[in-house]
Design a protein around this motif. Structure first.
Motif, mmCIF file in Angstrom:
data_model
loop_
_atom_site.group_PDB
_atom_site.id
_atom_site.type_symbol
_atom_site.label_atom_id
_atom_site.label_comp_id
_atom_site.label_asym_id
_atom_site.label_seq_id
_atom_site.Cartn_x
_atom_site.Cartn_y
_atom_site.Cartn_z
ATOM 1 N N PRO A 1 0.836 -1.203 0.000
ATOM 2 C CA PRO A 1 0.000 0.000 0.000
ATOM 3 C C PRO A 1 0.867 1.248 0.000
ATOM 4 C CG PRO A 1 0.129 -0.924 2.193
ATOM 5 C CD PRO A 1 0.843 -1.885 1.293
ATOM 6 N N PRO A 2 0.342 2.377 -0.455
ATOM 7 C CA PRO A 2 1.112 3.631 -0.412
ATOM 8 C C PRO A 2 1.354 4.059 1.019
ATOM 9 C CG PRO A 2 -1.164 4.057 -1.025
ATOM 10 C CD PRO A 2 -0.999 2.563 -1.021
ATOM 11 N N ILE A 3 2.473 4.728 1.246
ATOM 12 C CA ILE A 3 2.826 5.150 2.605
ATOM 13 C C ILE A 3 1.987 6.340 3.029
ATOM 14 C CG2 ILE A 3 4.704 5.999 4.063
ATOM 15 C CD1 ILE A 3 6.650 4.527 2.235
ATOM 16 N N PHE A 4 1.981 7.387 2.202
ATOM 17 C CA PHE A 4 1.224 8.588 2.533
ATOM 18 C C PHE A 4 0.191 8.829 1.433
ATOM 19 C CE2 PHE A 4 5.283 9.478 4.708
ATOM 20 C CZ PHE A 4 4.796 9.644 5.995
ATOM 21 N N THR A 5 -1.054 8.973 1.849
ATOM 22 C CA THR A 5 -2.134 9.300 0.924
ATOM 23 C C THR A 5 -2.873 10.516 1.453
ATOM 24 O OG1 THR A 5 -3.727 7.893 2.067
ATOM 25 C CG2 THR A 5 -2.394 6.856 0.354
ATOM 26 N N ARG A 6 -3.763 11.042 0.624
ATOM 27 C CA ARG A 6 -4.538 12.199 1.073
ATOM 28 C C ARG A 6 -5.377 11.860 2.294
ATOM 29 N NH1 ARG A 6 -4.680 13.506 -4.608
ATOM 30 N NH2 ARG A 6 -6.463 12.120 -4.938
ATOM 31 N N ASP A 7 -5.969 10.670 2.283
ATOM 32 C CA ASP A 7 -6.788 10.258 3.428
ATOM 33 C C ASP A 7 -5.935 10.117 4.687
ATOM 34 O OD1 ASP A 7 -9.015 10.257 1.863
ATOM 35 O OD2 ASP A 7 -9.035 8.086 1.524
ATOM 36 N N TYR A 8 -4.744 9.545 4.514
ATOM 37 C CA TYR A 8 -3.857 9.377 5.672
ATOM 38 C C TYR A 8 -3.444 10.737 6.229
ATOM 39 C CZ TYR A 8 0.094 7.970 8.546
ATOM 40 O OH TYR A 8 0.948 7.794 9.607
ATOM 41 N N LEU A 9 -3.052 11.639 5.358
ATOM 42 C CA LEU A 9 -2.620 12.959 5.818
ATOM 43 C C LEU A 9 -3.755 13.689 6.512
ATOM 44 C CD1 LEU A 9 -0.487 14.103 2.749
ATOM 45 C CD2 LEU A 9 0.343 13.290 4.951
ATOM 46 N N LYS A 10 -4.968 13.494 6.009
ATOM 47 C CA LYS A 10 -6.114 14.173 6.609
ATOM 48 C C LYS A 10 -6.411 13.645 8.003
ATOM 49 C CE LYS A 10 -10.988 15.219 5.722
ATOM 50 N NZ LYS A 10 -12.131 15.040 4.777
ATOM 51 N N SER A 11 -6.316 12.334 8.186
ATOM 52 C CA SER A 11 -6.666 11.732 9.480
ATOM 53 C C SER A 11 -5.482 11.657 10.444
ATOM 54 C CB SER A 11 -7.236 10.332 9.250
ATOM 55 O OG SER A 11 -6.280 9.507 8.605
ATOM 56 N N HIS A 12 -4.262 11.878 9.955
ATOM 57 C CA HIS A 12 -3.076 11.753 10.804
ATOM 58 C C HIS A 12 -2.237 13.030 10.837
ATOM 59 C CE1 HIS A 12 -4.112 7.516 10.231
ATOM 60 N NE2 HIS A 12 -3.344 7.219 11.249
ATOM 61 N N LEU A 13 -2.852 14.143 10.534
ATOM 62 C CA LEU A 13 -2.097 15.397 10.540
ATOM 63 C C LEU A 13 -1.522 15.681 11.924
ATOM 64 C CD1 LEU A 13 -1.154 17.916 9.048
ATOM 65 C CD2 LEU A 13 -3.333 19.008 9.647
ATOM 66 N N GLY A 14 -2.301 15.448 12.968
ATOM 67 C CA GLY A 14 -1.822 15.658 14.330
ATOM 68 C C GLY A 14 -0.646 14.755 14.664
ATOM 69 N N ASP A 15 -0.676 13.523 14.153
ATOM 70 C CA ASP A 15 0.434 12.604 14.404
ATOM 71 C C ASP A 15 1.712 13.087 13.730
ATOM 72 O OD1 ASP A 15 -1.280 10.811 15.775
ATOM 73 O OD2 ASP A 15 -1.999 10.063 13.869
ATOM 74 N N LEU A 16 1.591 13.574 12.510
ATOM 75 C CA LEU A 16 2.776 14.091 11.816
ATOM 76 C C LEU A 16 3.332 15.310 12.530
ATOM 77 C CD1 LEU A 16 1.544 13.718 8.125
ATOM 78 C CD2 LEU A 16 3.075 12.213 9.386
ATOM 79 N N ILE A 17 2.427 16.166 13.012
ATOM 80 C CA ILE A 17 2.886 17.341 13.772
ATOM 81 C C ILE A 17 3.596 16.902 15.045
ATOM 82 C CG2 ILE A 17 2.104 19.352 15.091
ATOM 83 C CD1 ILE A 17 -0.117 19.694 13.016
ATOM 84 N N GLN A 18 3.040 15.901 15.726
ATOM 85 C CA GLN A 18 3.684 15.426 16.945
ATOM 86 C C GLN A 18 5.039 14.809 16.653
ATOM 87 O OE1 GLN A 18 2.122 11.965 19.348
ATOM 88 N NE2 GLN A 18 1.857 13.567 20.899
ATOM 89 N N SER A 19 5.168 14.085 15.545
ATOM 90 C CA SER A 19 6.460 13.502 15.184
ATOM 91 C C SER A 19 7.498 14.593 14.934
ATOM 92 C CB SER A 19 6.304 12.629 13.935
ATOM 93 O OG SER A 19 5.477 11.518 14.191
ATOM 94 N N VAL A 20 7.104 15.622 14.197
ATOM 95 C CA VAL A 20 8.026 16.730 13.927
ATOM 96 C C VAL A 20 8.395 17.440 15.227
ATOM 97 C CG1 VAL A 20 8.275 18.956 12.775
ATOM 98 C CG2 VAL A 20 7.228 17.036 11.567
ATOM 99 N N ALA A 21 7.413 17.607 16.121
ATOM 100 C CA ALA A 21 7.679 18.271 17.401
ATOM 101 C C ALA A 21 8.632 17.445 18.258
ATOM 102 C CB ALA A 21 6.368 18.516 18.141
ATOM 103 N N ILE A 22 8.454 16.128 18.275
ATOM 104 C CA ILE A 22 9.370 15.271 19.023
ATOM 105 C C ILE A 22 10.766 15.343 18.413
ATOM 106 C CG2 ILE A 22 9.916 12.862 19.556
ATOM 107 C CD1 ILE A 22 6.894 12.407 19.908
#
Length: 854
Positions: free
Chosen positions: A294-315
Motif C-alpha cells: 500500500p502507499p505510505i502517505f495518501t490524502r486520506d492518511y494525511l487528513k486523518s493523521h495530521l496531528g500525528d505528523l505534527i507530533q512527530s516533527v515536534a518530538i
C-alpha cells in the motif's frame, strides 16, 4: 499539488490518492515530469541558491611595474577590503625570474588572525603569468584583510605598481619587506564566488517558466495528432529515475578510477565497491515489485493523521534541542537549547488536542491576555547588555509560558469532564513518587521540576487522547526525522578527518555524546525493523528499514566506542529475542534469520556510509567546527579547497587501524599500511618546533610537547582527574572505576547542590559517568535506591505490556528496548537528564505504561 491536477481519475473510485499503480495518460505523465523538473530548477535558483557565479576584481598597475624578490625573509603584504562573502581564488602575477618549487599565500583578518594559508606550486610553464592560488574562504563584506606572499625555500618575483585609489577603493596599503609602498597595489585578480545575483535569478527563472510552458504546449499538440496511450505512475517513475541513477553511478565510478578521491588502492577499492552497492540499493528501490504494497502517505492518511505528523516533527525538534544542549559549551548555550526543547515539547502535547480544543472562544481570550502579558514581560526584561543568545532565550521563555497556560487550561477542562482513562495505579504511583522526590530533593536544580511538570502534563493529555495506539509510531518517527536531518547536516558540514576525529563525532564535539545519542536512535531503528520482520522477511517489504538500520549502525561503528557497542549489542540481542516469535526450534530459526539480516544490512551499508560521509563534506567544503575543535590538528586542506585526495580526510587503512586498537587492543600502527602515522607525527613535530617562542622556558616546554605528539584520534576519552598513566594497564573503563569510588564515598541521604564529586587528586568531576550514582549523589541515597526500583519496575511493566499488546499496538516493544538500552548505557555514562536524548526518549517511551488501556 501540481501533479494531482494533471492526473486523470481512475475508472474506479480510488480514495487512496496518488499511488505507483495509478493509471494516467502518457501525455499527462510527460507534462508532470516537465513540471517537476522545472520546479526543481526554480527551487535551486531560489530559495536554495545553489548556482554560483564568479565575480573577478582585476588589479593592473597603470605605469611602471616593479618586481622585487620575495623569499622567506622578504614578504609582500597587501591590504584589501572584502567585496563579497566568499573568495574562491586569487591569481597572483609572477615573472620569469621566479624559481623554486612552492610559495605561500596567507590571509589574515583585522585582528591579524590566520584565515587561510595556501602552499602553491610554482609552474615554470606559466611564467611569466598569473598563478592560481586556491582560497575558498568566507569573508565579511567591508572588513579589512591582509594578503601575504612569502617564499618557501624559493624566490618569486611578483609585480606591483601604481593604481589610482579612485579606481580601486577596495585596495589598501602595500608593504614590501616591512616598508610601505605609497600608491602601489599588488598585480593580481581576486575571484569571488557568490550565488547568482537577482537579475540572473529572475532572468533564468523567466526562461525556465517559458521553456516549461512551451514544452507542455508542445506535448499537448503532439498527442493531439498521436494516440495518447495509458501508462502507470510506476512506469514513468522507473523511466525517469533509472537513467538518472545510472548517470550518477557512471560519474562516481569514473571519478574513483581517475584517482579523484586519492591514489591508494585500498581506498579506491572500497569506494568502487561502495558505489556498486549503492547502485544496487537505488536500482532495487526503483524497480522492485510493488504488488501488494500500500502507499505510505495518501490524502486520506494525511487528513486523518495530521496531528500525528505534527507530533512527530515536534518530538524531532525536542530531540534536536537535547542534541544542541549536549553540544553546548557555555551556560547560555544550555539555556537556549533547554528552551528550544521545551518549546517543541509543548507542541508535541498540543498535537494531542482536537482542533476545536485549540480554536475556541476562551482560548482566543486567553491568548490575547497572555500575549499582552508576555510582551510586557519581554520588554521589562530586555536590556541593552543582552547579546543575541540571551534575547533568544528570553523570547523562548515567553512563548513557552504562553503555551504552558494553553495546555494547563485544556488539561483541567478535560479532567473536570472525567476524560482520563484508567490508570495503572502501581506504576503511576512509582512515577509520581519519583517526580515528587526529585523535586523535594532537587538541591537547587530546576531541570527536575521542569521534567516533572512537562511529562506530568504529557502523561495526562495522553490519558485523554483518542489515538493512544499511535504514540510509539510518532515517537519513533520523530527520532528518525531528527536523525535524518542531523545526518544531512553532518554530510554537508562535518568532515570525517584522518587524525582530527578518526572516531567520528557526527554533529557533536565528543565521541561519548555521539555514542549515547546513536544508542537511542539504534533502539528506534531496531524496533522499526524487527516489527517489520515479524510480518514479512521479503526484501521488498523491509529493504528500507534494513538500509536505515545499516546506516545508523555504521555511524555507531564510526564512534569506535566500546561502551556504546556493549549497550547496543545487548539491546539489539534482547530486542531480537523479544520479537522473534515462536517456540523452541522455531524461535531459534527466527532469531538466527533476524540476526543474520541485521548483520547483513550493516555489512552492506558500512562501506557505502563510510564513502559518502568521507567524500561529500569534502566536496561541499563548508565545514563547521566547535570552538574546542579548533587546533593545529585541523589542516588547511580539510577546512577549504575541496581536495578529496588529501591524506587528511579519513582513509580506509586509518579506520581499520584505529578500530583494531580501540576495540580489540591491537597496537596502533599494525595496519598503518601507508606509513601515515609516522609522517603525521614528523610533520606536526616540525610544525610545533617551528613555532617555538624565543623564551627559553617556553622553548623547552614546546620541545617537550613536540617530542610527545600523540594522534588526537588515538587517545580515548579520559575522565576528569584520571592521569593518563593510570590508563596504560589496559583499563577498559578509562578510569571510571576511580570516579565511581569517589562518588560512593561521598554519597549522603539528602544529595548535593553540585553534581561533581571531589576526586582523589582534588579535581572536581564533571559527572559520575553513571546514572544510578549520579541520581543518588544529586538527590540522596533513598532517591537513588528508588530510581533503581523504578528502572526494574519499568522493565517488568514494559515486558508485560509487550506481551499483552504486541498484536494490537505498533512498536509495542519500544518501552522495553529503550529501558534496556538506557539501563546498560547508564552504567557507564550520565544520560538521565531532561535535556539528554536518552533521558527524554525514555520518559516518552514509558507513557502508555502508566495507563491500563491501549
Amino acid at each position: 499539488m501540481v501533479i494531482s491536477v494533471i492526473y486523470l481519475p481512475m475508472r474506479e473510485k480510488d480514495n487512496r490518492g496518488i499511488t505507483m499503480k495509478k493509471i494516467v495518460y502518457k501525455s499527462r505523465a510527460i507534462q508532470a515530469v516537465i513540471l517537476i523538473v522545472a520546479a526543481c530548477l526554480l527551487v535551486s535558483l531560489w530559495p536554495l541558491r545553489i548556482w554560483h557565479e564568479t565575480v573577478s576584481t582585476e588589479v593592473i598597475p597603470q605605469g611602471e611595474i616593479f618586481s622585487e624578490v620575495v623569499d622567506e625573509e622578504k614578504t609582500i603584504l597587501q591590504e584589501i577590503v572584502a567585496q563579497y562573502n566568499h573568495m574562491d581564488t586569487i591569481d597572483v602575477y609572477l615573472d620569469e625570474n621566479s624559481h623554486g618549487e612552492t610559495f605561500f599565500l596567507r590571509i589574515l583578518d583585522e585582528q591579524w588572525q590566520m584565515v587561510c594559508e595556501e602552499e602553491t606550486a610554482i609552474l615554470p610553464e606559466n611564467l611569466p603569468g598569473f598563478q592560481e592560488v586556491v582560497i575558498d574562504v568566507d569573508m565579511e563584506v567591508g572588513k579589512t584583510y591582509f594578503v601575504i606572499l612569502q617564499g618557501d625555500e624559493s624566490e618569486i618575483f611578483s609585480g606591483w605598481g601604481p593604481v589610482p585609489a579612485e579606481n580601486t577603493p577596495y585596495m589598501g596599503m602595500l608593504y614590501y619587506a616591512d616598508s610601505s609602498q605609497e600608491g602601489m597595489s599588488l598585480m593580481a585578480r581576486y575571484n569571488y564566488s557568490m550565488p547568482l545575483r537577482k537579475t540572473w535569478v529572475f532572468g533564468l527563472g523567466v526562461l525556465i517558466v517559458g521553456i516549461t510552458a512551451f514544452a507542455i504546449l508542445g506535448v499537448r499538440l503532439w498527442y493531439k495528432k498521436k494516440e495518447d496511450k495509458l501508462t502507470t505512475v510506476e512506469k514513468v517513475f522507473k523511466r525517469v529515475m533509472n537513467p538518472i541513477v545510472a548517470a550518477g553511478v557512471l560519474i562516481c565510478i569514473g571519478a574513483v578510477l581517475a584517482g579523484y578521491c586519492g591514489n591508494y588502492l585500498l581506498d579506491n577499492t572500497v569506494y568502487f565497491v561502495s558505489v556498486v552497492l549503492l547502485a544496487l540499493i537505488l536500482f532495487y528501490s526503483i524497480n522492485h515489485d510493488r504488488v501488494g504494497q500500500p502507499p505510505i502517505f495518501t490524502r486520506d492518511y494525511l487528513k486523518s493523521h495530521l496531528g500525528d505528523l505534527i507530533q512527530s516533527v515536534a518530538i524531532a525538534g525536542a530531540v534536536a534541542g537535547c542534541c544542541e544542549y549536549m553540544s553546548g559549551l557555555y551556560d547560555i548555550h544550555h539555556t537556549v537549547a533547554e528552551r528550544k526543547e521545551m518549546l517543541w515539547f509543548s507542541l508535541a502535547v498540543l498535537a494531542m488536542f482536537k482542533w476545536k480544543e485549540i480554536v475556541n472562544a476562551y482560548n482566543l481570550i486567553y491568548l490575547g491576555a497572555a500575549g499582552l502579558c508576555g510582551y510586557h514581560y519581554y520588554q521589562m526584561n530586555l536590556t541593552e547588555e543582552m547579546d543575541e543568545l540571551a534575547v533568544q532565550a528570553l523570547k523562548y521563555t515567553v512563548w513557552i509560558a504562553i503555551l504552558l497556560g494553553l495546555i494547563v487550561i485544556r488539561t483541567l477542562i478535560r479532567l473536570c469532564k472525567r476524560k482520563l482513562t484508567r490508570v495503572s495505579y502501581v506504576y503511576a504511583a512509582l512515577i509520581t513518587v519519583f517526580f515528587a522526590l526529585i523535586i523535594i530533593f532537587r538541591n537547587g536544580r530546576w531541570w527536575s521540576v521542569a521534567l516533572a511538570v512537562a511529562f506530568g502534563l504529557f502523561y495526562l493529555n495522553y490519558g485523554m487522547w483518542e489515538h493512544k495506539e499511535r504514540i510509539f509510531v510518532n515517537i519513533a518517527r520523530g527520532i528518525i526525522i531528527q536523525f535524518m536531518w542531523s545526518t544531512g547536516y553532518a554530510l554537508l558540514h562535518r568532515p570525517y578527518v584522518t587524525f582530527r576525529n578518526a572516531r567520528y563525532t557526527h554533529i557533536f564535539h565528543t565521541v561519548t555524546i555521539t555514542a549515547s545519542y546513536l544508542t537511542i536512535v539504534e533502539c528506534a531503528t531496531a524496533v522499526i525493523l524487527l516489527s517489520k520482520l515479524r510480518k514479512s522477511r521479503k526484501l521488498k517489504d523491509c529493504y528500507k528499514e534494513l538500509v536505515l538500520f545499516g546506516v545508523v549502525s555504521s555511524y555507531m561503528l564510526f564512534t569506535m566506542s566500546r561502551t556504546a557497542f556493549l549497550a547496543v549489542g545487548i539491546t539489539v540481542l534482547f530486542a531480537i529475542g523479544m520479537m522473534a516469535g515462536g517456540r523452541k526450534l522455531k524461535f531459534l530459526k527466527n532469531y538466527g534469520k533476524n540476526l543474520g539480516m541485521l548483520l547483513l544490512s550493516v555489512a552492506v551499508c558500512l562501506p557505502v556510509t563510510f564513502t559518502v560521509q568521507r567524500n561529500i563534506p569534502a566536496l561541499v567544503s563548508d565545514p563547521f567546527l566547535y570552538e574546542i575543535e579548533y587546533s593545529m590538528y585541523c589542516p588547511e586542506d580539510v577546512m577549504r579547497g575541496r581536495r578529496l585526495w588529501s591524506k587528511n580526510f579519513m582513509r580506509v587503512g586509518r579506520f581499520i587501524d584505529v578500530f583494531a586498537e580501540k576495540i580489540f587492543s591491537i597496537p596502533e600502527g599494525t595496519f598503518d599500511i601507508y606509513g601515515e602515522i609516522e609522517e603525521y607525527e614528523r610533520t606536526h613535530k616540525d610544525r610545533i618546533k617551528a613555532e617555538i617562542p624565543d623564551e627559553a622556558e617556553d622553548e623547552s616546554r614546546a620541545l617537550e610537547i613536540a617530542d610527545n605528539v600523540e594522534l588526537v584520534a588515538s587517545t580515548d576519552y579520559v575522565p576528569e582527574g584520571v592521569p593518563k598513566e593510570a590508563l596504560k594497564d589496559e583499563d577498559y573503563t578509562n578510569g571510571r572505576l576511580d570516579i565511581f569510588k569517589s562518588y560512593l564515598e561521598q554519597l549522603n541521604m539528602t544529595g548535593h547542590e553540585e553534581m561533581g564529586a571531589v576526586l582523589k587528586n582534588g579535581e572536581i568531576a564533571t559527572h559520575a559517568h553513571n546514572i544510578y550514582l549520579q541520581v543518588a549523589y544529586d538527590h540522596g541515597i533513598p532517591v537513588g535506591i528508588f530510581f533503581i526500583l523504578l528502572g526494574i519496575g519499568t522493565f517488568i511493566r514494559s515486558c508485560l505490556y509487550y506481551r499483552r499488546e504486541k498484536d494490537k499496538i505498533t512498536y509495542a516493544s519500544f518501552p522495553a528496548v529503550v529501558s534496556v538500552a538506557v539501563a546498560v548505557a547508564g552504567m557507564v555514562e550520565w544520560i538521565f537528564h531532561l535535556s539528554n536524548p536518552c533521558g527524554l526518549v525514555l520518559m516518552l517511551a514509558v507513557t502508555p505504561l502508566i495507563f491500563r488501556e491501549s
